[in-house]
Design an enzyme around this catalytic site. Structure first.
Site, PDB file in Angstrom:
ATOM      1  N   GLU A  38       0.984  -1.237   0.065  1.00 42.79           N
ATOM      2  CA  GLU A  38      -0.038  -0.086  -0.287  1.00 42.79           C
ATOM      3  C   GLU A  38       0.573   1.336   0.091  1.00 42.79           C
ATOM      4  O   GLU A  38       1.944   1.343   0.800  1.00 42.79           O
ATOM      5  CB  GLU A  38      -1.005   0.032   1.126  1.00 42.79           C
ATOM      6  N   ASP A 107      10.241   6.459  14.865  1.00 35.58           N
ATOM      7  CA  ASP A 107      10.035   7.989  14.567  1.00 35.58           C
ATOM      8  C   ASP A 107      10.281   8.506  16.178  1.00 35.58           C
ATOM      9  O   ASP A 107       9.711   8.351  16.924  1.00 35.58           O
ATOM     10  CB  ASP A 107       8.545   8.041  14.503  1.00 35.58           C
ATOM     11  N   ASP A 109      10.903  12.604  17.223  1.00 33.22           N
ATOM     12  CA  ASP A 109      10.271  13.873  16.883  1.00 33.22           C
ATOM     13  C   ASP A 109      11.003  15.022  17.779  1.00 33.22           C
ATOM     14  O   ASP A 109      10.729  14.746  19.151  1.00 33.22           O
ATOM     15  CB  ASP A 109       8.963  14.056  16.657  1.00 33.22           C
TER      16      ASP A 109
END
Ligand SMILES: [Zn+2]
Length: 398
Positions: A38, A107, A109
């Protein structure tokens, strides 16, 4: 931006990576694999439609050419990568779509570090706070390699204020959501937000935390973090740090001492260390591990574990352009992470004018990640052939 995706975006290379060898003309390649991935195209709405973004999910492509053609035609502002599904995502109206595998992603941040930065906040980054990301990269890189045995890690600057890691080992791609959560939780040594942030490390430290502390954090704290962030000269941050000392008397003594002190942050830390160590010598056991925990609280990697938990979480792919900064999400070499400067990362404008190229970024992708990964893809297919032959032969013997 449109020109970037047409002229510079390395669609072939990225599609090849995401196919994990199954695009090869090899008898053992899973031919349907590449088309079951996807992709999500994030499209900018026209101003007359009110602006904003449209998430065009469930895009899938049979090969690199198909991917490239659609990128050029649909002109996404951003391209996100999702999982390999049981069927083509475009068939979702006729069959139930289930994610089957996906790179394990991390991830980190900078916005999660706002309470330990004095230089910038929110989306801002500068040379003083960026090393917090470098430290996170180093700690996770070693942990993922040594403790989990992963070999194929792609580190990427997110284009604005954070970093991503894509772990592409076959073993990582096949992890269940539960196992992904477990790996992410392993690195969640500091949990919670604001005043509720807690260090979950025990005393003595877990070997992985100790390795991070001895190998990266301790030195960074003294040599770089304290002198540049100067948190002990900042009223709120000083109070926040003192609150982590589990002894009220010491906390109050230090607070009143620092209220009139002209010492810098490094020297103030020296004062704190001596007070805590003296008290420990007098068997004040509740201070055991307190100094280490203060350091972990501030600078141990703050991973956004929700991103890692689920196979079907979409994540912006490498070589996208950050719409706010115009910077390309370029790969990072863990070996030279210290010298990585986000402000020198090519922007679409630099590329368009010819002032910069993506050559260096693509070389980093290949040298630090893809070459070894591609070699293993071929070895895996060869091993499958060997195994199939062996099975056939042993079948004939009976
Ligand atoms: Zn900063």
């Amino acid at each position: 931006m449109y020109r970037y995706y047409k002229q510079f975006y390395p669609a072939d290379l990225l599609f090849k990576w995401l196919a994990h060898g199954n695009d090869e003309r090899h008898a053992r390649a899973e031919k349907t694999y590449p088309s079951r991935r996807e992709f999500c195209f994030v499209l900018d709405k026209e101003q007359e439609e009110g602006g904003g973004e449209i998430f065009a999910r469930y895009q899938s492509f049979v090969d690199a050419k198909d991917f490239k053609t659609n990128v050029e035609r649909k002109k996404p502002a951003r391209i996100e990568f999702g999982p390999i599904c049981n069927r083509r995502p475009s068939d979702r109206h006729t069959v139930e779509l289930k994610p089957e595998e996906r790179e394990l992603v991390f991830d980190i941040d900078m916005t999660d570090y706002d309470d330990v930065r004095t230089c910038c906040k929110e989306a801002g980054i500068c040379g003083k706070c960026w090393p917090l990301m470098t430290v996170a990269l180093k700690v996770l890189d070693v942990g993922l390699r040594e403790d989990f045995g992963f070999k194929h890690l792609l580190w990427v600057y997110s284009g604005r204020r954070g970093i991503h890691c894509w772990i592409s080992d076959e073993r990582a791609r096949k992890l269940s959501d539960e196992a992904r959560s477990a790996v992410a939780e392993y690195f969640a040594v500091v949990k919670g937000e604001g005043q509720g942030r807690r260090v979950l490390s025990s005393t003595p430290m877990h070997p992985s935390v100790k390795r991070a502390y001895d190998g990266v954090l301790k030195q960074y704290w003294i040599e770089s973090y304290l002198p540049t962030q100067r948190i002990l000269e900042d009223k709120t941050k000083l109070e926040q740090l003192l609150n982590l000392i589990p002894d009220e008397n010491i906390r109050e003594d230090l607070a009143s001492e620092f209220a009139t002190s002209s010492l810098n942050s490094v020297d103030r830390w020296g004062v704190i260390e001596r007070r805590v160590q003296d008290s420990l010598k007098k068997n004040n056991y509740k201070l055991t591990g307190a100094l280490e925990k203060i350091i972990l609280w501030h600078i141990y990697p703050r991973v956004d574990i929700e991103v890692s938990r689920h196979m079907n979480h979409l994540l912006k792919g490498p070589f996208c352009v950050h719409p706010k900064t115009g910077r390309v999400c370029v790969p990072m070499d863990p070996a030279t992470a210290d010298s990585f400067n986000p402000e020198l990362v090519p922007t679409v404008v630099d590329l368009d004018s010819g002032a910069q190229t993506l050559d260096g970024a693509i070389k980093t992708f290949n040298d630090t990640f893809w070459n070894a990964c591609a070699r293993e893809n071929i070895e895996r297919l060869t091993a499958k052939t060997r195994q199939a032959k062996a099975e056939q032969q042993s079948g004939m013997e009976f």
